[in-house]
Design an enzyme around this catalytic site. Structure first.
Site, PDB file in Angstrom:
ATOM      1  N   GLY A 192       0.844  -1.191   0.000  1.00  0.00           N
ATOM      2  CA  GLY A 192       0.000   0.000   0.000  1.00  0.00           C
ATOM      3  C   GLY A 192       0.872   1.231   0.000  1.00  0.00           C
ATOM      4  O   GLY A 192       2.092   1.157   0.159  1.00  0.00           O
ATOM      5  N   LEU A 193       0.258   2.372  -0.181  1.00  0.00           N
ATOM      6  CA  LEU A 193       0.982   3.632  -0.236  1.00  0.00           C
ATOM      7  C   LEU A 193       1.639   3.973   1.098  1.00  0.00           C
ATOM      8  O   LEU A 193       1.235   3.443   2.148  1.00  0.00           O
ATOM      9  CB  LEU A 193       0.031   4.761  -0.630  1.00  0.00           C
ATOM     10  CG  LEU A 193      -0.586   4.703  -2.036  1.00  0.00           C
ATOM     11  CD1 LEU A 193      -1.659   5.774  -2.174  1.00  0.00           C
ATOM     12  CD2 LEU A 193       0.483   4.849  -3.106  1.00  0.00           C
ATOM     13  N   SER A 194       2.608   4.855   1.068  1.00  0.00           N
ATOM     14  CA  SER A 194       3.190   5.380   2.303  1.00  0.00           C
ATOM     15  C   SER A 194       2.086   6.079   3.091  1.00  0.00           C
ATOM     16  O   SER A 194       1.304   6.849   2.534  1.00  0.00           O
ATOM     17  CB  SER A 194       4.299   6.384   1.957  1.00  0.00           C
ATOM     18  OG  SER A 194       4.832   6.963   3.126  1.00  0.00           O
ATOM     19  N   SER A 250      -0.426   4.533   4.458  1.00  0.00           N
ATOM     20  CA  SER A 250      -1.688   3.790   4.357  1.00  0.00           C
ATOM     21  C   SER A 250      -2.019   3.041   5.645  1.00  0.00           C
ATOM     22  O   SER A 250      -3.184   2.732   5.927  1.00  0.00           O
ATOM     23  CB  SER A 250      -1.635   2.796   3.190  1.00  0.00           C
ATOM     24  OG  SER A 250      -0.608   1.835   3.401  1.00  0.00           O
ATOM     25  N   GLY A 251      -0.986   2.730   6.439  1.00  0.00           N
ATOM     26  CA  GLY A 251      -1.205   1.995   7.682  1.00  0.00           C
ATOM     27  C   GLY A 251      -0.628   0.593   7.668  1.00  0.00           C
ATOM     28  O   GLY A 251      -0.945  -0.217   8.544  1.00  0.00           O
ATOM     29  N   SER A 286       2.442  -0.688   8.327  1.00  0.00           N
ATOM     30  CA  SER A 286       3.228  -1.057   9.508  1.00  0.00           C
ATOM     31  C   SER A 286       2.352  -1.110  10.755  1.00  0.00           C
ATOM     32  O   SER A 286       2.502  -2.010  11.595  1.00  0.00           O
ATOM     33  CB  SER A 286       4.375  -0.067   9.728  1.00  0.00           C
ATOM     34  OG  SER A 286       5.319  -0.164   8.681  1.00  0.00           O
ATOM     35  N   SER A 334       6.163  -1.875  -1.854  1.00  0.00           N
ATOM     36  CA  SER A 334       6.246  -2.808  -2.990  1.00  0.00           C
ATOM     37  C   SER A 334       5.290  -2.391  -4.104  1.00  0.00           C
ATOM     38  O   SER A 334       4.298  -3.067  -4.359  1.00  0.00           O
ATOM     39  CB  SER A 334       5.998  -4.255  -2.550  1.00  0.00           C
ATOM     40  OG  SER A 334       4.812  -4.411  -1.814  1.00  0.00           O
TER      41      SER A 334
END
Length: 199
Positions: free
Chosen positions: A32-34, A36-37, A39, A106
């Site tokens: 997912g995008l930076s 996005s949640g 982690s 990714s």
């Protein structure tokens, strides 16, 4: 040099490791995008799995770039190498019988498909953390979107570099519409339905 390398078969089998651990090994591939949640949710899922007595390991994008992948840039070429390395490491952890989570942007479908291809059947679970760009940008926990908009960060996914949206992820999590707890339950629920967890 390659012709002098021979695969060494281990004494303890995969089946024995699985029986010892009490659950099936699997790779949860969060993408997912930076912002996005990824982690946050991966950590929360791992905490729940640990509570359930599972053997786990979490490979986080930033953490891996501080060691194994130190020196790689965010160019398309280095992003490919970043994912190749982490795919191979994740495979080793899965082979050890663990439930492995990888939290990486990714962005390229080809790289995610390559990661899937080196795993055994049903051991790769793509978890798409689907959060709209405007929500990710409003969160901007590291201030990266602000820098990207100012032209200070080239090759930034979602702004100046592409993100290939997963077409058929095993798990599709929409963080703008549900809580972290609901997201965790969704993922744990999938693992139970898939027979990976029996607890």
């Amino acid at each position: 040099m390659t012709e002098n390398i021979v695969w060494h078969t281990q004494t303890v089998s995969r089946a024995e490791k699985e029986q010892h651990k009490g659950h099936k090994p699997v790779l949860l591939w969060y993408t997912g995008l930076s912002g996005s949640g990824k982690s946050t949710i991966a950590n929360a899922v791992e905490a729940k799995l640990f509570e359930l007595g599972c053997h786990t390991y979490l490979l986080d994008g930033d953490n891996v770039r501080m060691g194994l992948n130190r020196g790689l840039t965010f160019s398309d070429e280095d992003r490919v190498e970043n994912i190749r390395r982490i795919s191979e490491v994740a495979k080793l952890f899965v082979d050890a019988g663990l439930i492995v989570s990888t939290a990486f942007i990714s962005p390229f479908e080809e790289d995610r498909a390559r990661a899937r291809s080196i795993m055994s059947q049903d051991e790769f679970v793509e978890v798409f953390i689907d959060t709209p760009l405007e929500v990710c940008e409003s969160r901007d926990p590291k201030g990266l979107y602000k820098k990207a908009r100012a032209g200070e960060l080239p090759n930034f996914t979602g702004i100046s570099s592409a993100f290939d949206v997963p077409e058929q992820p095993e798990i599709h999590v929409k963080t703008a519409e549900q809580t972290i707890e609901q997201s965790v339950e969704q993922i744990i629920g999938y693992l139970r339905e898939a027979g990976i967890l029996e607890i």
